[in-house]
Write an enzyme that holds these catalytic residues in place. Structure first.
Site, short mmCIF file in Angstrom:
data_model
loop_
_atom_site.label_atom_id
_atom_site.label_comp_id
_atom_site.label_asym_id
_atom_site.label_seq_id
_atom_site.Cartn_x
_atom_site.Cartn_y
_atom_site.Cartn_z
N HIS A 123 -26.97 -22.71 -27.67
CA HIS A 123 -25.63 -23.20 -27.97
C HIS A 123 -25.58 -23.52 -29.47
O HIS A 123 -26.60 -23.90 -30.06
CB HIS A 123 -25.42 -24.49 -27.16
CG HIS A 123 -24.05 -25.07 -27.21
ND1 HIS A 123 -23.61 -25.82 -28.27
CD2 HIS A 123 -23.02 -25.04 -26.32
CE1 HIS A 123 -22.37 -26.23 -28.04
NE2 HIS A 123 -21.99 -25.76 -26.86
N ASP A 200 -33.22 -28.83 -25.69
CA ASP A 200 -31.80 -29.14 -25.52
C ASP A 200 -31.56 -29.17 -24.01
O ASP A 200 -31.52 -28.11 -23.36
CB ASP A 200 -30.96 -28.06 -26.22
CG ASP A 200 -29.48 -28.21 -25.93
OD1 ASP A 200 -29.10 -29.12 -25.16
OD2 ASP A 200 -28.70 -27.40 -26.46
N GLN A 203 -27.78 -28.62 -20.42
CA GLN A 203 -27.53 -27.94 -19.13
C GLN A 203 -28.68 -28.14 -18.15
O GLN A 203 -28.64 -27.59 -17.05
CB GLN A 203 -27.30 -26.43 -19.35
CG GLN A 203 -26.13 -26.09 -20.23
CD GLN A 203 -24.78 -26.45 -19.63
OE1 GLN A 203 -24.65 -26.67 -18.42
NE2 GLN A 203 -23.75 -26.54 -20.46
N LYS A 226 -21.65 -34.16 -19.19
CA LYS A 226 -22.05 -33.05 -18.32
C LYS A 226 -22.87 -33.57 -17.15
O LYS A 226 -23.38 -32.81 -16.33
CB LYS A 226 -22.87 -32.03 -19.11
CG LYS A 226 -22.07 -31.34 -20.22
CD LYS A 226 -22.94 -30.32 -20.94
CE LYS A 226 -22.38 -29.88 -22.26
NZ LYS A 226 -21.26 -28.96 -22.19
N CYS A 364 -19.57 -21.04 -27.18
CA CYS A 364 -20.29 -21.67 -28.31
C CYS A 364 -21.71 -21.11 -28.44
O CYS A 364 -22.67 -21.86 -28.69
CB CYS A 364 -20.34 -23.18 -28.19
SG CYS A 364 -18.73 -23.93 -28.35
#
Ligand code: PLP
Length: 406
Positions: A123, A200, A203, A226, A364
């Site tokens: 991302h 990261d 997700q 999220k 993104c």
């Protein structure tokens, strides 16, 4: 199946509504998840009972709000199994967490000629901060590619590691391909060369059970919104040894220890990285979201979402003209696809009119979309409140879009 989906759905007021005279079907969970009543109630409770600026206050409300905030930190520590609450920094989201590390890590450790490794599936929030930091410090950003299934090319990644490598920064789960990266293997490999690894987890944390000590990652970043929690909340986990060495990111507020006319001393961890008045009500909501998820059980969530993913993959595969982007062996709960040569926006508009929220475009992740040589995808991303019946509706909407646009 260990989850009572009907009961769970009743906890999410937003899912009760109709749009275009149809029940809302929400498949944009990778962009942001909906909030259960328990989270909404926690925010309301905070404003009705506890609201005050935290830390350094001696009066009743300030102490109460501070206690609630610090209790939340303990619960987040436990949720991802960090060693200490010192390692849990509250931020306004994954993007801020990633920028914090890129900026401070760059200042502390990166010299001209050094290298940082990332991947083509990042991302922008885990790509641009590293790219810009490398440009500023005259370092080199090296980018590992993927295979035809959308899995990380591990041979290429291994080949990029050298004495110049100062950090590997990659996503736990791709927000476009759904690929779950082999992060344990990458971390073990990196540590053999004394290279720290940042994940990261924007997700990752909502779909998988994350144990940062077991993973042995050096940094893990995620957003609250999220994770069924309010917007404007996020977490940076970092190993204490790195957080101690990194310089502050922003200045002012609780990150200050003492200020003199000619110099300033900074507070200890985790406050050193929490400048200004934080999002206290958001953190109250984040605490409630984590409690909600722990109640359901992350293993149960992962198993149910895997069932949805398999069901959707099977049903959409049967539609003539549907092409998937991301068919990795290990995937989390999303599918990216195109229908024939229909533009993703056009397909998304028709699907929307059928009451179904999907995301369209580059998500993104422009380097990845350029690499795939497509203008974007349609992305349906699932949460534990979704159902196979809703996926059947998506199939009907795709058929309709195909009929209308070809
Ligand atoms: N990283 C990944 C993989 C994402 O999917 C996202 C958001 O979509 C981000 C980072 C940025 O998250 P936020 O906008 O909440 O900071």
């Amino acid at each position: 199946m260990n989850l009572n989906i009907e009961q769970i759905r009743a906890d999410f007021p937003i899912l009760q509504q109709q749009i275009y005279k149809r029940p809302l079907i929400y498949f944009d969970n990778a962009a942001s998840t909906q909030k259960p009543r328990q989270v909404i109630d926690a925010i309301r409770h905070y404003y009705e009972h506890d609201n005050c600026n935290i830390h350094r206050g001696v009066h009743y409300l300030s102490v109460k709000a501070t206690e609630a905030y610090e209790e939340a930190r303990k619960e987040i520590r436990q949720f991802i199994n960090a060693k200490s609450t010192h390692e849990i920094i509250f931020t306004k989201g994954a993007t801020e967490s990633l920028n914090l590390v890129a900026s401070t890590f760059g200042k502390r450790y990166i010299q001209p000629g050094d290298e940082v490794i990332t991947t083509i599936m990042e991302h922008h929030s885990n790509f641009v901060p590293w790219q810009q930091m490398c440009l500023e410090r005259r370092a080199l950003l090296r980018v590992a590619g993927i295979n035809a299934k959308g899995e990380l090319d591990m041979d290429e990644l291994k080949g990029l590691i050298s004495k110049k490598t100062k950090l590997i920064a990659l996503t736990h789960v791709s927000n476009v391909l759904g690929t779950v990266n082999p992060v344990r293997e990458i971390i073990a490999l990196a540590h053999q060369h004394d290279i720290p690894v940042l994940l990261d987890g924007a997700q990752g944390v909502s779909h998988l059970s994350v144990d940062v000590q077991e993973l042995d990652c050096d940094f893990y970043c995620f957003s609250g919104h999220k994770l069924y929690a309010p917007m404007g909340t996020g977490v940076l986990y970092g190993k204490e040894k790195y957080l101690e060495e990194l310089p502050p990111y922003q200045l002012g507020g609780e990150m200050i220890k003492d200020v003199y006319l000619d110099h300033t001393t900074f507070n200890e961890l985790p406050f050193k990285f929490e400048a200004g008045t934080p999002n206290v009500e958001g953190v109250a909501g984040l605490r409630a979201a984590v409690a909600y998820l722990q109640d359901l059980g992350m293993e149960n969530i992962a198993a149910y979402e895997d069932h949805l993913l398999r069901y959707a993959t099977e049903k959409l595969s049967a539609i003539e003209g549907v092409r998937f982007y991301g068919t990795a062996r290990h995937k989390a709960s999303l599918i990216s696809f195109l229908i024939g040569d229909i533009h993703s926006y056009d397909a998304g508009m028709i699907i929307d009119k059928m009451g179904i929220a999907v995301r369209t475009g580059h998500h993104c992740a422009m380097p990845l979309i350029d690499f795939l040589k497509i203008p974007g995808t349609v992305r349906a991303s699932f949460a534990f409140y979704n159902t196979t019946e809703e996926i059947d509706q998506l199939v009907s909407a795709i058929l309709k879009a195909r009929e209308m646009l070809t």
